[in-house]
Design a protein around this motif. Sequence first.
Motif, PDB file in Angstrom:
ATOM      1  N   UNK A   1       0.839  -1.181   0.000  1.00  0.00           N
ATOM      2  CA  UNK A   1       0.000   0.000   0.000  1.00  0.00           C
ATOM      3  C   UNK A   1       0.881   1.239   0.000  1.00  0.00           C
ATOM      4  N   UNK A   2       0.343   2.346  -0.530  1.00  0.00           N
ATOM      5  CA  UNK A   2       1.104   3.580  -0.575  1.00  0.00           C
ATOM      6  C   UNK A   2       2.058   3.601  -1.753  1.00  0.00           C
ATOM      7  N   UNK A   3       2.854   4.650  -1.827  1.00  0.00           N
ATOM      8  CA  UNK A   3       3.795   4.821  -2.925  1.00  0.00           C
ATOM      9  C   UNK A   3       5.090   4.074  -2.623  1.00  0.00           C
TER      10      UNK A   3
ATOM     11  N   UNK B   1       8.002  -1.344   7.010  1.00  0.00           N
ATOM     12  CA  UNK B   1       6.948  -1.254   8.007  1.00  0.00           C
ATOM     13  C   UNK B   1       6.100  -2.511   7.959  1.00  0.00           C
ATOM     14  N   UNK B   2       4.802  -2.320   7.900  1.00  0.00           N
ATOM     15  CA  UNK B   2       3.883  -3.457   7.821  1.00  0.00           C
ATOM     16  C   UNK B   2       3.526  -3.812   6.382  1.00  0.00           C
TER      17      UNK B   2
END
Length: 393
Positions: free
Chosen positions: A2-4, A352-353
């Motif tokens: 998720x995210x960039x 991170x996760x």
Amino acid sequence: MTGTPPLDGMRVVELSSFVATPLGGMTLAQLGADVIRVDQIGGGPDIDRWPLAPSGRSLYWAGLNKGKRSVTVDLRSREGRELVAGLVAESGVVLTNAPPRQGLTCEELKAVRPDLVHVRLQGTRDGGNAVDYTVNAAMGFPLVTGPPGQETPVNHALPAWDVACGLYMAVGLLAAERHRLRTGEGQCLRVALYDVALATAGNLGHLAEAQLTRARPRLGNHLFGDFGRDFATADGRVMVAVLTARHWRDLVEATGVGEVAAALERAFGADFREAGDRYAYRDALGGVLGPWFSSRTCDQVGETLAKTSVLWSRYRDFAEVAAALHDEPLMGRLDQPGIGVHLAPGSPLRLGDASMPPVPAPTLGEHTDEVLRDVLSLSADRIAALRDAGTIR
């Protein structure tokens, strides 16, 4: 994920084959870079390298090119090389181990893209040919691999220098890119397979040991400098490694050999809390511990040692590893064109996760039209003319 992704916006032109450079490119692709692998029409020398899927497609090629885009060009033609130079001018980053071709050297490409980051893999520092197998033979490792008394060299099945070199290439590329962001300057960076192996042998102390004491002998499955070895169990074999005094204390308590170990200490004048003494008397200690392992199954050994700090693992073959992949969070379901559905690894880097699941490798030349249209802004008519001329496919 998720995210960039961290390398979103970076485009890399990869001209490569075999392990090191494709691995470097895939590492960048898994972090979000747009990696465009450029091959000669029909594929490079690794296009059909074993192992093969039942369909005949190379599992090796697919495994090392996940998440990239594929362009095929007639690199023997001037016009084909000009197309690649155009892609480089638009991307500003090159990763390669391909033979130098006119118009595609770092110096020539910097003429059209002065801030170019160009990372090139060589066999040796002077540009000579070398591969993992020959570098490994030259570095001494096959002569310390295998059981004591073995007279002939024993090669390692893992192409360790290729793997290390691919990761060095990715790190070097990112360092050069950071330098460019700070200064605006490009880099022609070279990495030699032989140098990576030599540096590793030196960094691990093998070369200083040979200079200052003596060359290391063959030890079989023993751990050099401490107590570690394989043990037969009632139904298999396990590897056990002791690296600290706590590991040793826990192993002694778990196996119930404390009194015998203490007697050996008194007899030898040794202190098994010390790594050197554990190593010096490894055969005696192995003889004491062996019956405990041989009287138990691998599961029973695991149930006991799991409660301790002792480092251990059951030996498994690839078929056993493959049978348990559903329990591995690194693995994801991949539907690879031409090969089929199977479990494949994503990136082992965890941000991170976030997880980075596997993305299929392209089919050869799959993105040729797309890249020429979107990156070089070529018209459909121009692309059709290039295809008719045999410049692309």
